[in-house]
Design an enzyme around this catalytic site. Structure first.
Site, PDB file in Angstrom:
ATOM      1  N   CYS A  48      18.687 -10.300  10.579  1.00 38.96           N
ATOM      2  CA  CYS A  48      18.823  -8.866  10.583  1.00 38.96           C
ATOM      3  C   CYS A  48      18.173  -8.150  11.850  1.00 38.96           C
ATOM      4  O   CYS A  48      18.578  -6.969  11.893  1.00 38.96           O
ATOM      5  CB  CYS A  48      17.671  -8.393   9.370  1.00 38.96           C
ATOM      6  SG  CYS A  48      16.171  -8.923   9.325  1.00 38.96           S
ATOM      7  N   GLY A 182      -4.539   0.233  -6.396  1.00 33.88           N
ATOM      8  CA  GLY A 182      -3.948   0.972  -5.536  1.00 33.88           C
ATOM      9  C   GLY A 182      -2.769   0.080  -4.703  1.00 33.88           C
ATOM     10  O   GLY A 182      -2.670   0.094  -3.862  1.00 33.88           O
ATOM     11  N   ILE A 187      -1.216   0.021   2.251  1.00 32.12           N
ATOM     12  CA  ILE A 187      -1.874  -1.585   2.720  1.00 32.12           C
ATOM     13  C   ILE A 187      -1.536  -2.388   1.265  1.00 32.12           C
ATOM     14  O   ILE A 187      -1.249  -3.561   1.551  1.00 32.12           O
ATOM     15  CB  ILE A 187      -3.444  -1.207   2.705  1.00 32.12           C
ATOM     16  CG1 ILE A 187      -3.504  -0.641   4.152  1.00 32.12           C
ATOM     17  CG2 ILE A 187      -4.045  -2.781   2.869  1.00 32.12           C
ATOM     18  CD1 ILE A 187      -4.988  -0.541   4.410  1.00 32.12           C
TER      19      ILE A 187
END
Lengths: 378, 378
Positions: A48, A182, A187
């Site tokens: 890619c 989260g 992150i």
């Protein structure tokens, strides 16, 4: 040997995707290239981040190759020429060595590229597209990459906080249950991806959004509601929090209330400002690590990586030098008998006087230097 | 060989004059340079346009030479370094060849420089300051300059109107009396200087200024008052006018009145607007040449000179190439026996395998190429 390289450094994804041929198209491309008669050996690599064509051939081969790349990609030839690096001879060899060892990669030192090159080379070799020069060159380059992997920290050194945290977690126990608070943040997403690459890790990810598509489809992952986070904390070996919340996501009081044993627990806080109340470290068996720790580690690793790149370049220089000598000697061998005959039929003086009369000074001086080496270094 | 050159291209006259050592100082300089032990051979050339030091020596010789030039000139060493060109090896050889042939001169192709270099070389040689390398190099360079002088039009082709007019006049008759009207003007001054360089020419110069210092002190020149010009015209073989006057300095009527014979006369008008009434050409025996003629000639000569520079460069390339081969062979000779022994004691394969093991690829490939040449070109 020539190398034509279209890569992330000189071309954006809109150009690169047109050159990212499927395996079948690659085979067709190589066959057509060889059938053109100007190219004698060729290997094509499509990832890619880069499409690279390595080939040997006569003086027309470069044009043939560029035209065929233009035809297959549909990129007009003049435009294509602006988007490629062209390497020849020693520089092409050096480029391959750098690419295969991961020095040219977007994430320096990543070792996926070695496998990709091995596949590309094997495909061309199985099709009969390689000969002495490309076989020698690719085999040396891959051996060199392995040597770099073994002898330097290049591919072992991560500079990403999320990756470092992931490694810390995966090495915490034989089997690790992780609660990620989260998981859909910046992150968090990288961390979850990293955690899922470790076979001994299973993940419970909380999200404030109801449908957390980015993580939901993966194996080894359970999606939980953020509000229910404390109910998963007792069974978790590890809790990571990486939200953008201005408030604690884990408080001492609520945690203390929800955990039943004092088994070893690893709590990692990757948020700024902190998500986890620092007092939780007082809980027996619980180890709390903050983002500072990983940032310092990343910085150290970055220095280590720069050193590793230098070491890798040294290894490449040595290994490619051996290769170049081998190839040069291979192509010299057919001349051996003729040279020996001339040396036995003529005195050295006769040979040198003939050279002096016939050659321009630069060539004559090279020959004198070569013979002088025989006197001095043998 | 090194060459340090301070010349009109890199330094103004304030720098150059400090380096224009007298002959005695040059001798002292060379002696001190050689006594420093780092320099083995040296020649110094000082002209008003350049000071050049050619020398051979060890790796410290360049510093020694620069420091000594700084001491002798009183130019601080760092400042001096900004005002010099430094040539080494082949480039120093090429520079000398270019300088001696006049290609580097302010007036391209002038041949005064050849005489100056001959004197500089002879002085150094007589002092015992030259050895094999500088002797060979200077002798080749001077021979090359003579060849260029003979085989090209470089030094025969003037592009200055005044010089071309001077040549025309000097070739007009065996002995030529010339009246120059406007001798203190820009063109007049150069013309008079040129005329005086021809031994068969005597000059009467008119000036409107009473004391024409710039020309008065020369031999073969008489100063006349401008108002009396017609009284000199009958005896003159040639009349040149080059004033800035808006009026004719020579009219048909006044000239006709003042000349008594119809001997061959050359009238040259170098002024714009013209100084000489065109009708004078009708006077029997009188030939009138205007400035256009010389400007056209100068233009043609300039083209010829550019061609000549190209031819000169070709000759320099050939001759310096021969020199470089001679020098390289000279320094190879002491190795001959040792090389022969090694070639007879070892098979070519043994020699090449040793080289392959011990040398970096660039050197090894040069040696293979050298031996390949033996097979192909002997």
């Amino acid at each position: 040997m020539y190398c034509i390289s279209v890569n992330y450094k000189n071309s954006d994804v809109n150009i690169r995707k047109k050159l990212a041929f499927s395996e079948n198209v690659q085979k067709e491309f190589l066959t057509e290239l060889i059938n053109g008669k100007t190219v004698s050996e060729c290997v094509i690599l499509c990832t890619c981040n880069r499409t690279e064509l390595y080939f040997c051939g006569n003086e027309d081969s470069l044009n043939t190759a560029q035209n065929l790349l233009s035809n297959y990609s549909g990129i007009e030839c003049d435009l294509l020429k602006k988007h490629l690096y062209l390497f020849y001879s020693d520089k092409a060899v050096m480029h391959l060595f750098r690419v295969v060892s991961g020095i040219e990669s977007m994430v320096i030192g990543e070792d996926e590229i070695l496998g990709q090159i091995k596949l590309a080379y094997t495909m061309a070799k199985d099709l009969g597209m390689t000969g002495y020069e490309l076989n020698m060159t690719f085999q040396s380059a891959m051996a060199c990459a392995k040597k770099i992997k073994t002898q330097t920290a290049l591919s072992k050194t991560s500079v990403s906080t999320a990756t470092l945290a992931g490694n810390e977690i995966a090495h915490f126990k034989d089997k690790v249950n992780v609660l990620v608070i989260g998981a859909t943040g910046k992150i968090g997403t990288v961390l979850v991806k990293n955690l899922l690459s470790h076979k001994n890790v299973s993940v419970i990810a909380t999200s404030r959004k109801h449908s957390a598509e980015s993580v939901q489809t993966k194996a080894n992952i359970t999606i939980a509601n953020y509000a229910d986070r404390y109910s998963y904390m007792d069974s978790a070996d590890c809790v990571v929090s990486a939200t953008a919340s201005p408030h604690y996501t884990v408080t001492y009081y609520d945690l203390k209330k929800n955990i039943k044993t004092d088994k070893p627990r690893l709590f990692i806080d990757l948020a700024v400002p902190p998500d986890i109340d620092g007092s939780v470290a007082e809980i027996k068996g619980l180890k709390l690590i903050g983002i500072d720790y990983f940032e310092k580690l990343a910085k150290n690793n970055n220095e280590l990586k720069l050193d590793s790149v230098e070491s890798a370049k040294e290894i490449i220089k040595e290994e490619s030098d051996v290769l170049k000598k081998d190839i040069a000697f291979h192509f010299f061998l057919p001349h051996m008998e003729s040279v020996k005959n001339k040396l036995s039929e003529n005195s050295l003086e006769e040979i040198l006087y003939k050279f002096k009369a016939e050659l321009p000074s630069e060539e004559f001086i090279k020959i004198l230097d070569a013979f002088k080496s025989c006197g001095e270094k043998i």
